[in-house]
Structures are given as structure tokens and as C-alpha cells.
Design an enzyme around this catalytic site. Structure first.
Site, PDB file in Angstrom:
ATOM      1  N   PRO A   1      26.052 165.782  70.064  1.00 27.93           N
ATOM      2  CA  PRO A   1      25.865 167.193  70.409  1.00 27.93           C
ATOM      3  C   PRO A   1      26.961 167.707  71.339  1.00 27.93           C
ATOM      4  CG  PRO A   1      24.388 165.828  71.693  1.00 27.93           C
ATOM      5  CD  PRO A   1      25.082 164.907  70.743  1.00 27.93           C
ATOM      6  N   VAL A   2      27.105 169.035  71.374  1.00 25.00           N
ATOM      7  CA  VAL A   2      28.059 169.707  72.261  1.00 25.00           C
ATOM      8  C   VAL A   2      27.279 170.675  73.140  1.00 25.00           C
ATOM      9  CG1 VAL A   2      30.130 171.130  72.400  1.00 25.00           C
ATOM     10  CG2 VAL A   2      29.871 169.507  70.518  1.00 25.00           C
TER      11      VAL A   2
ATOM     12  N   LEU B   1      25.301 173.852  72.304  1.00 25.08           N
ATOM     13  CA  LEU B   1      26.101 174.749  71.467  1.00 25.08           C
ATOM     14  C   LEU B   1      26.051 174.374  69.999  1.00 25.08           C
ATOM     15  CD1 LEU B   1      29.280 174.992  73.755  1.00 25.08           C
ATOM     16  CD2 LEU B   1      27.476 176.702  73.501  1.00 25.08           C
ATOM     17  N   GLY B   2      25.876 173.097  69.704  1.00 24.23           N
ATOM     18  CA  GLY B   2      25.864 172.663  68.316  1.00 24.23           C
ATOM     19  C   GLY B   2      25.817 171.159  68.230  1.00 24.23           C
TER      20      GLY B   2
ATOM     21  N   ASP C   1      40.003 166.780  58.819  1.00 22.12           N
ATOM     22  CA  ASP C   1      38.667 167.374  58.804  1.00 22.12           C
ATOM     23  C   ASP C   1      38.737 168.856  59.153  1.00 22.12           C
ATOM     24  OD1 ASP C   1      35.952 167.306  58.337  1.00 22.12           O
ATOM     25  OD2 ASP C   1      35.432 166.738  60.377  1.00 22.12           O
TER      26      ASP C   1
END
Length: 838
Positions: free
Chosen positions: A535-536, A528-529, A647
Site C-alpha cells: 500500500p501507499v 492513497l492506493g 511497467d
């Protein structure tokens, strides 16, 4: 020939005028002008642009009188639902009524067939040549506006509420203007005339929602603690967490409003004196009743009288507080509890030089757990530790309580309207004479000692048996999870109790192989990203549930600490605008977090994509802005922990199927102690473009640091432009917004995909709010609750923003950020930095 042409021209103009007036095409169907009145005989009505609300003449359903009233109702519904009535006490007997702009004073008036004025907005309109019109807004608000001042609102129905409390409406009192906005019930379900019941906010020291019958209280909500009204048992906190906002200046001005994703939702004060929350169920074609106040017999105000406690689960429902007896035993036996209870033993406050600190002769306090606290609390600035002594040292103090969201509460005189709850409520400490505090007898002590002794012997026997028959040692297991949870306990010590640490251990632990199978061995097609720490991936569990798996990168030297921090923080948070953590996995070198899967991915994937931008219309963007604020308010003020995200950015805002926002990625979040407002750190982490100047330059962070990031996100949502650290044409987004604001062109900042003249005023206000959030000095920025209030009310009288940060600010921070520019850690082109603050 000339005469003939002039005659034809006049004839054409006459036809055009008649056509315009007859079909209401000059200004549209959502407004009344001087030349376009509403006539009941023609069945004229107004319809707001969204098609939700309609304004005109109506007769209440099932009414036998057939009287005609002017009001606002939900359109296109099989069930007539009227939310506001103008001439409630002056109905018309036939269909001769007219709603028009008065030629005399430019007010909106309701007249009958004999031209008698039955109702009027009755405000002072500026002198001619001012013209006015009436607009029915999408919110259900009917507004009389002045044409000279860009549609300035002179009068509005939201400032004259009747029986319905709609989203974005405000109830409350204003000490300066004498304004008191309350709901008023109908006389009956078929008679809209003024009823016996009213409901609204009472400007007590701690504001409460009350219902009155003929100005006598019959129900109260208990005080507001910043999250819920604490006197409402068994009420889903999300009812108030998602949208409710209460402001109190502690000088007699208090207001309450709420926002909701749909206008098919409202609260109603019914003729029976109860408040119902209703939302429309389209498939069932009817209204669903969510909550009702009052709910039980014990909710009746003062049911058990002074010093009486009501418990709806017991019979009889009323009992006296320990140390008190019925003031009238005969009435009490006959279930007439209104006169309450009196003390059995008189207080001797001064007998021990301080009410209980002497040789056991003075007064003491008895704790009643999970209570609806009495009315008329007195505020004390004492903290939780000092609160008991504040009451002890004051002979007039009859009780005290402490709630984290409210603070220290003291009472003097009689204690009225108390209830005993099961799962909610506040611990109440009541002053009693010393003689009433003897609770242990010798027999009780003997029994207790015997039971404890027997339990101890049994425990020893079990331990010896286990030791004798235990099996040979099992092979050594991976202790990573155990060590990790031990370090989590260290992180939470001082913030959470041992019981909460136990709950933390109950967070599901997934096996690595299960997650590998769910993500097809972490294949690229499921990626996903890329986040700051790894990473996901998208995955699907065996039972079919879709999940998002964050896999910690082994190359991240600081990733374990951030992952542990995220587990600690997010496992304790429950809010519809925060992403939900489902579990984690710790096996060998593997560290993974498992979240609910968000089908629409992140906000930046829509905002900054030329094709997907069009999906986010203006109302959707407003909903996203409000949702982010709700989630952030929960982090700052309403959760058990005070959390600074550190964030907050568009890529950390995820969207669900309905494009509702959820804040994610708590790896950098910081838990504040109860007495902390600002912290200094030498390790500055976050994303440039979203970082406040005091954090980036000096390592100082607080709630106002998150507010700065929020302001950047608001401006990005409005404009569809990223606040890129690399400036375009020497102007980044903040500088560009500031320039347009000073030129009076703030609305032109809006994404061209959503800009519409009808939204120009709202867009300008949102730009102003965004600029208020990104001001250079942290103390100048509003807190999140104020941002929500500004977003959800129609008030445009907001503070003027000062110059935002970053403009003209170049130097060390910029250089350090640019050094990191090559370290891309996100598909959304944002960078994570770690620098040393001064």
C-alpha cells in the site's frame, strides 16, 4: 408586390453582408478572408482563439519615425513584445495600409494607400476556384490555408521566422529542399528592419547553435549531446531537458524545436546580437530573462585564437595550451589574442611507429579537463576504449575527446574556440611532442614520497590510538540497511563508479517511527492506493512537508529485490517528469520508500472517472502526453543510466498541482549496459494491456517495449477509455482505434469531453502516433525522440501505421493473463503478472 418583396430581400442581404464584413463575424476574429481584409485606418486586427497573440499594424514603442509595420505581438501586455514582422524592410508612412487576400493570385499581401504591394507570401496557389484564408493560430503561427484540401497550409510564418523562437517553432536546415530557418535580429530596438545578426543551427557533423554577424560566427554553443549543448557553462540542463528536441539525419538536414507548458515563453535574438530566453511573470507584469548567450567575454568565438584557451575567471583571460607559445608575443602582451598560439616543438608522429607506442620518442597526448571543445569535430564510430587509438594512429589528428551522448570526436588542423569550465565541459586530449610531456622532476618525486610517508605514519598512529581507547562493544544493531546497501552496490557494479555508490549511501534513511507518526500509524484514511508490492500512504513530516510512503507488503516474496531496484534506479534520476525519491526506511521486517507527494494522484484516476475526465481538456492532455514522453526520453537516452521502465501505465503516471505528469514506480525497471539494446528474460513482469507482444510472448524487452506501453497510454489519454484486456464488443482499445483509422474516422476516438472540430486534425495526428507506437513488430515502432518530434511539430506527413499488436492475437498470453485476473493489485483495476516466457 413581388418587386417590392425582392427589393426588401436584396436590401436585407445587403445589410447582412455589410454587417458581416464590418464586424468580422463570418469567420471570426482569428482569420482573414477574401472579403474581410485588415485595414489600418479601421484599427483592424486578428486575435487568436486563446487570446495570447494578435496580428495587425503597429509602430515600435519609442520610435520617433512613426512608421507602420505588419506583425504579430503578445496581446494585453503593458510591454510591447513583437515576435514577427512581415514588411520589415518596407514600412508604411501613414495608416492607409491594408492586409488582404490578393484577388489575382490568392496570396496574403500588404499594400499601401496607392495600392502598391509592399510584401506578399509569394507562393503558388492552386488555380481557381480555390479560395484561401489566413489563420492566426494559438501558437503564434500565421498560416495561409487552401480551402479545397481541408485547410492545407500553403505558407506559414513559422517557416519564415524573424527574431523570435516560439514554442513548437522549428529552426534548422534541410539539405533536400535548401531550406534554412534562422533567426534574424532587428536593426535596433525601435527599428524592425533587417539587422546584422542571425542565429540558427549549423549542420556540422555534430550540430551546434551559432550566432553570426554579417555571416561571420561570433558565438557557438558547442555540439549537442542529446541532452544539452556541451559548450554552455552553468546553464540549467532543465532548460533543454524539458522540451527541446534536435533531429539530425547526418546528411545535412538538422532541425531543433521545443515545447513549453506556456506560450508566454520564447527565445529572442536581440539587436545587440545576443539570444535571450524570456518568460512572462504575471505578478510582476514584466518579462524575466532566464539565460543569455553569449554570457561572458570568453564566449566570443575564437577569442584566444588557434590553440588558445579562454578562462573568464583569470586575468589575462587567454593563455596558450601547454607546449604552445604566442604566435606574436607583442600582440599577445597587448591583449590582442586573435592570432593565437603555435607549437614550441614539432610533432614526430612517425618516429615511434604509431605516434607514441615506441621507445618514448613519439608524440603523446595531454588531457585538458572540463573544456569547451573546439569547432569542426570529425565523427568516429570508435567506442570509448578505441577512441584514443583512432587519433594516435592518424598523424593528421591533433586532438580527441569522448562524450557518452556524442561519441568519439577527432580534430585535425588547428584547434579554435576553446574554453576552460568549472563544473561542466568535456575532457580534451591534445597531441604534443614527446619533449613537452615530461612533467615530473626528481625533486617532485622526493617531495611526493615524503608527504605520502608522513601521511602513512600519521594514519598508523591514529589507528593504534583508536584501538587502545575504544569503548566496549555496543549492542548488536539491525544490519538490514547495511546488507541492503551492499546488495545495491552489487546491482550497480558495472554501471556506476564507486563515487556514485557513495552518493547512493547518502540517500536519507528515515526512522520507522517517524513515518508511522507521519501517516497516523498507516491509517486507512491516509491510504492513497495499493501497488503491486504494498500500500501507499499519505503522510506529513514534522516540518510540514507532505510525503507519499510505499510500505512493502510482507506477503510479497519478491518485494525486497524490487524495492532495492527502485532505490538504485530512481536515486540517480533528476527530471521534472519523474517522481522524486526522498528516502527509504529499513528496520527489522519493515521496508518503506518515501516519495514527494503528488496532490492529484495518478493519471488513471482522472482518465477513467466520468466526473474527473472533464478536468482534462485537450490542451492539458497534450501537455500530459508530451511530459510522459520527455520523462521516458530521459530514461532511455539522457540519464547516466539507460533504463527500461517495463511497467509504464496510466496508474504509474502521477500528476502534480498543475496536472504535469511524472513517471513513477521503478520497481520493475531494468538498467541496460552501454552496449545493450535488447535483453531476454525468463521472468516476464508487468501489466497486460500495456505489455508489448515480444515481451509477453518471448521475454524480449528493449526501448521499443516501453514505446509500445507509451502508445497504449497515448490512446487512453485521447479516448478516456482503458485498454482493458477483456474486450468489449470483440474490440479492445487498440483494435477499435485501428478500425476507426482505416475508416478515416480517427478523430472520433477522442473523449467526447474534449472533442472539438477545431482539434480534429491534431487528434487524428495523435491517434496516428499512438498506432505507430503499438505496431506488432518492434523495429517498426518509432523511438521516443521521434514521438516527441511528431507530437510537437505541425508536420502531418507521418508514416502510415501498420496493424497493431494484439489484434487477432489470442492464445497462451491471453489465457495466462486471465488466470491472473482475480489477483487485483491496484485500485485502478490493473493486474501485475509474472509468467515464464518462451
Amino acid at each position: 408586390m413581388v418587386v417590392l418583396l425582392n427589393t426588401r430581400r436584396h436590401f436585407v442581404l445587403l445589410l447582412a453582408t455589410v454587417f458581416c464584413f464590418s464586424f468580422r463575424l463570418c469567420f471570426g476574429e482569428d482569420r482573414i478572408t477574401f472579403t474581410t481584409p485588415i485595414k489600418d485606418s479601421n484599427s483592424d486586427t486578428l486575435l487568436c482563439k486563446s487570446g495570447v497573440f494578435r496580428f495587425g499594424f503597429f509602430t515600435p514603442v519609442n520610435s520617433t519615425a512613426k512608421l507602420r509595420y505588419v506583425g504579430i505581438w503578445y496581446d494585453k501586455m503593458p510591454i510591447q513584445t513583437v515576435v514577427w514582422v512581415a514588411n520589415k524592410d518596407s514600412p508604411i508612412n501613414d495608416t492607409s495600409g491594408v492586409v488582404s487576400i490578393s484577388s489575382e493570385d490568392r496570396n496574403l499581401v500588404v499594400t499601401d494607400g496607392r495600392n502598391r504591394t509592399l510584401w506578399s507570401t509569394n507562393v503558388t496557389v492552386p488555380v481557381a476556384p480555390t479560395t484561401t484564408w489566413v489563420l492566426l493560430m494559438d501558437t503564434g503561427n500565421l498560416a495561409l490555408q487552401d480551402s479545397r484540401n481541408n485547410g492545407e497550409t500553403l505558407w506559414e510564418s513559422f517557416k519564415h521566422p524573424y527574431n523570435s523562437f516560439l514554442p513548437k517553432m522549428t529552426l534548422g536546415t534541410n539539405n533536400r529542399t535548401g531550406e534554412n530557418l534562422k533567426l534574424t535580429s532587428w536593426k535596433s530596438y525601435t527599428d524592425p528592419s533587417t539587422g546584422d545578426y542571425t542565429a540558427g543551427l549549423a549542420p556540422y557533423t555534430f550540430p551546434e547553435l551559432l550566432i553570426w554577424k554579417n555571416d561571420v560566427p561570433i558565438w557557438r554553443s558547442g555540439p549537442w549531446n542529446g541532452q544539452v549543448f556541451v559548450g554552455l557553462p552553468d546553464v540549467d540542463s532543465l532548460l533543454f531537458l524539458d522540451g527541446f528536441n534536435l533531429n539530425n539525419d547526418n546528411q545535412g538536414t538538422v532541425s531543433m524545436s521545443y515545447a513549453n507548458g506556456s506560450f508566454m515563453y520564447h527565445f529572442n535574438l536581440d539587436p545587440d546580437g545576443a539570444i535571450y530566453q524570456r518568460d512572462w511573470r504575471a505578478p510582476m507584469r514584466d518579462w524575466r530573462i532566464g539565460v543569455r548567450f553569449p554570457k561572458t567575454d570568453c564566449d566570443a568565438y575564437g577569442k584566444c585564437g588557434p590553440y588558445g584557451i579562454c578562462n573568464s575567471r583569470e586575468d589575462p583571460q587567454c593563455k596558450c595550451v601547454k607546449g604552445f607559445v604566442p604566435s606574436n608575443a607583442t600582440e599577445w602582451s597587448a591583449r590582442n589574442w586573435s592570432n593565437g598560439c603555435v607549437r614550441r616543438a614539432m610533432l614526430k608522429c612517425n618516429a615511434s611507429n604509431g605516434g607514441g607506442r615506441g621507445v618514448g620518442k613519439g608524440d603523446g597526448f595531454m588531457k585538458l579537463e572540463r573544456m569547451k571543445v573546439p569547432i569542426n569535430a570529425i565523427q568516429s564510430l570508435a567506442n570509448e576504449q578505441a577512441c584514443p587509438q583512432q587519433c594516435t594512429d592518424n598523424c593528421n589528428c591533433t586532438a580527441y575527446a569522448y562524450d557518452k551522448g556524442i561519441g568519439c570526436m577527432l580534430w585535425s588542423g588547428s584547434l579554435v574556440d576553446m574554453q576552460s569550465f568549472v563544473g561542466s565541459g568535456i575532457d580534451l586530449n591534445i597531441r604534443l611532442a614527446h619533449s613537452e610531456l615530461k612533467t615530473h622532476s626528481s625533486l617532485a618525486i622526493v617531495i611526493t614520497a615524503s608527504v605520502l610517508g608522513a601521511a602513512f605514519v600519521a594514519a598508523v598512529c591514529v589507528l593504534l590510538a583508536c584501538r587502545r581507547f575504544r569503548k566496549r562493544p555496543e549492542p548488536k544493531k539491525d544490519r538490514s540497511a547495511e546488507i541492503m546497501f551492499k546488495r545495491m552496490e552489487e546491482l550497480t557494479s558495472g554501471n556506476e563508479s564507486a563515487s556514485n555508490q557513495v552518493k547512493l549511501k547518502e540517500l536519507p534513511l528515515f526512522e520507522f517511527q517517524v513515518l508511522a507518526t507521519a501517516t497516523d500509524s498507516f491509517s486507512l484514511r491516509n491510504k492513497l492506493g495499493q501497488g503491486g508490492f504494498g500500500p501507499v500512504y499519505k503522510g506529513k513530516l514534522p516540518e510540514g512537508q507532505e510525503i507519499a510512503v510505499k510500505r512493502l507488503s510482507r506477503a510479497s516474496g519478491q518485494g525486497l529485490e524490487e524495492l532495492m531496484n527502485e532505490v538504485v534506479v530512481i536515486s540517480k534520476l533528476q527530471h521534472r517528469n519523474l517522481v522524486k525519491l526522498l528516502g527509504c526506511c529499513i528496520e527489522g521486517e519493515e521496508r518503506l520508500l518515501v516519495y514527494e507527494y503528488m496532490s492529484k494522484k495518478s493519471l488513471d484516476a482522472y482518465l477513467f472517472d466520468p466526473l474527473k475526465q472533464k478536468i482534462l481538456d485537450w490542451k492539458t492532455r497534450l501537455n500530459i502526453m508530451e511530459g510522459i514522453c520527455r520523462g521516458l526520453l530521459y530514461l532511455h537516452r539522457d540519464s547516466r543510466l539507460k533504463i527500461i521502465h517495463r511497467d509504464l501505465k496510466a496508474s504509474n503516471i502521477l500528476l502534480d498541482d498543475n496536472l504535469n505528469p511524472k513517471i513513477s514506480d521503478f520497481g520493475l525497471a531494468r538498467v541496460f549496459r552501454a552496449n545493450e539494446d535488447e535483453v531476454n528474460t525468463r521472468r516476464v513482469v508487468g501489466t497486460y494491456g500495456y505489455m508489448s507482444p515480444e515481451y509477453a510472448m518471448e521475454g524480449l524487452f528493449s526501448e521499443k517495449s516501453d514505446v509500445f506501453s507509451l502508445g497504449v497510454i497515448l490512446l487512453e489519454i485521447i479516448s478516456g477509455r482503458k485498454n482493458s484486456h477483456k474486450e468489449e464488443n470483440n474490440l479492445n482499445l487498440l483494435a477499435y482505434a485501428w478500425k476507426l483509422w482505416n475508416e478515416g474516422e480517427a478523430a472520433s476516438l477522442a473523449d467526447t469531453n474534449v472533442f472539438d472540430e477545431s482539434f480534429a486534425k491534431e487528434i487524428t495526428k495523435c491517434v496516428q502516433i499512438g498506432l505507430l507506437c503499438v505496431q506488432e513488430v518492434a523495429n517498426d515502432r518509432p523511438n521516443v525522440s521521434t514521438v516527441i518530434w511528431m507530437l510537437t511539430t505541425e508536420n502531418t506527413n507521418l508514416k502510415k501505421p501498420k496493424q497493431p499488436a494484439i489484434i487477432g492475437r489470442r492464445g497462451a498470453s491471453e489465457a495466462e493473463s486471465s488466470d491472473q485476473s482475480s489477483q487485483k493489485v491496484s485500485i485502478n483495476d490493473v493486474s501485475l503478472t509474472a509468467v515464464t516466457g518462451r
